[in-house]
Design a protein around this motif. Structure first.
Motif: not given
Length: 373
Positions: A184-188
């Motif tokens: 999720h952090d990578v996506f954001v």
């Protein structure tokens, strides 16, 4: 605009603009590829490690619970056949637990995984033999001894096994949650970077459009207007950008050279026109005065040379014609003089003959009168 940029060739300007956009696009593509690789690694870790680990641990927990449940069922009153069936179920649950632990050990990829696997295996190996002791006590000491053993040492060992199992499950769940959070952090972060990169690419495109429009399109439009004015005959049209050292500057130099040539041609034409008017006018003035000896001697160029030659040739032919006319007139005058002289001579002779005849008649008349008398 920076003079250095203005003096770059048009091809280099276009190449620089497209290269900037291309580099931004390549950077965006590389970053997206790298972040997608991170997402793929997290997804692969979830699919190949955390989820299978939780699955085998859940299977182990389920079968170990069934193993204890079957151990409890063994203490219930029943026939030998029922006890044998319970022993068979105990063996099947034990084999399922052994297989689940073996699968978990195969999935261990970190030191903590291996430590948990070893600890879980050790706890299971400590609990597993107690079932045989329970059966032995049941057969030798009866139900009470077996039940006391089941609720005492076996319960304590199973509680420890449950604690270790829960610890391993929690570790796998935390690992899966961490992988999910990392994804999720990578996506954001990727989304923010992509938006930023797109904004940068748009800014570069706008800057390239502005730079090329100002350094290429605008000068070309200005020179097109200047060329139109030159074509319309306005030799005072101003040609800009001749100070640049790119293709625009070369084109402006060529236009200035063309403009100067047109101006020189116009000046030459005006000079030739003035010479022609002066020369031909002077020649006609001499012709009007009857002087056929005048010739145009001014240096005329181009198609006006033929005009000069034609005028001079016409004057020569006219002079020759007049000379011929004058020659013929002289001959006519000479012939007329001779005729006049001949007529005068004939007249004198005629008068002389008339006088002679009159004299002869007088003499004859006198003679007749004398004869009559």
């Amino acid at each position: 605009m920076n003079s250095w940029f203005r003096n770059l060739s048009v091809s280099k300007k276009l190449l620089g603009a497209f290269a900037s956009v291309l580099l931004a696009t390549i950077a965006l593509g590389l970053f997206a590829t790298q972040r997608l690789s991170d997402l793929n690694d997290n997804a692969d870790e979830m699919a190949s490690h955390w989820v299978p680990a939780m699955k085998v641990l859940s299977e182990f927990q389920y079968n170990s619970t069934r193993f204890r449940s079957y151990s409890s069922s063994y203490l219930l009153p029943g026939s030998d056949k029922e006890h044998d069936n319970t022993l068979a179920l105990l063996k099947k649950s034990q084999e399922a637990c052994d297989k689940a632990l073996a699968d978990f050990a195969a999935l261990a990829s970190t030191d903590q995984d291996r430590q948990l696997s070893a600890k879980l295996q050790e706890t299971w190996n400590a609990y597993k033999p107690l079932r045989e002791e329970q059966v032995s006590l049941y057969k030798s000491g009866g139900l009470d001894n077996a039940a006391a053993y089941f609720m005492g040492p076996m319960r304590k060992s199973f509680k420890l096994l449950t604690t270790v199992t829960d610890e391993a499950i929690k570790y796998s769940a935390d690992g899966a949650a961490a992988a999910g959070k990392d994804s999720h952090d990578v996506f954001v972060s990727s989304r923010l970077f992509v938006f930023g990169a797109l904004a940068l690419a748009m800014a570069l495109c706008c800057a390239a459009w502005f730079a090329i429009g100002r350094s290429v399109a605008k000068p070309l439009l200005t020179m097109t207007d200047a060329m139109g004015e030159l074509a319309a005959g306005n030799l005072d049209a101003r040609v800009l950008y001749a100070d640049q050292r790119d293709e625009i500057g070369k084109l402006a130099d060529a236009m200035n050279a063309f403009k100067n040539q047109l101006a020189a041609a116009e000046r030459s034409k005006a000079e030739q026109t003035e010479i022609i008017v002066s020369s031909v006018g002077t020649g006609l003035d001499f012709l009007a005065k009857g002087d056929l000896t005048h010739r145009i001697s001014a240096a005329l160029t181009g198609p006006f040379t033929k005009l000069k030659d034609d005028f001079n040739q016409a004057m020569t032919q006219l002079q020759d014609t007049m000379n011929n006319i004058l020659g013929n007139t002289s001959q006519i005058a000479a012939g007329s003089g001779e005729i006049s002289n001949a007529a005068d001579d004939l007249s004198r002779r005629t008068e002389q003959q008339a006088a002679s005849l009159e004299e002869t008649r007088s003499e004859e008349h006198t003679s007749e009168l004398q004869s009559v008398t």
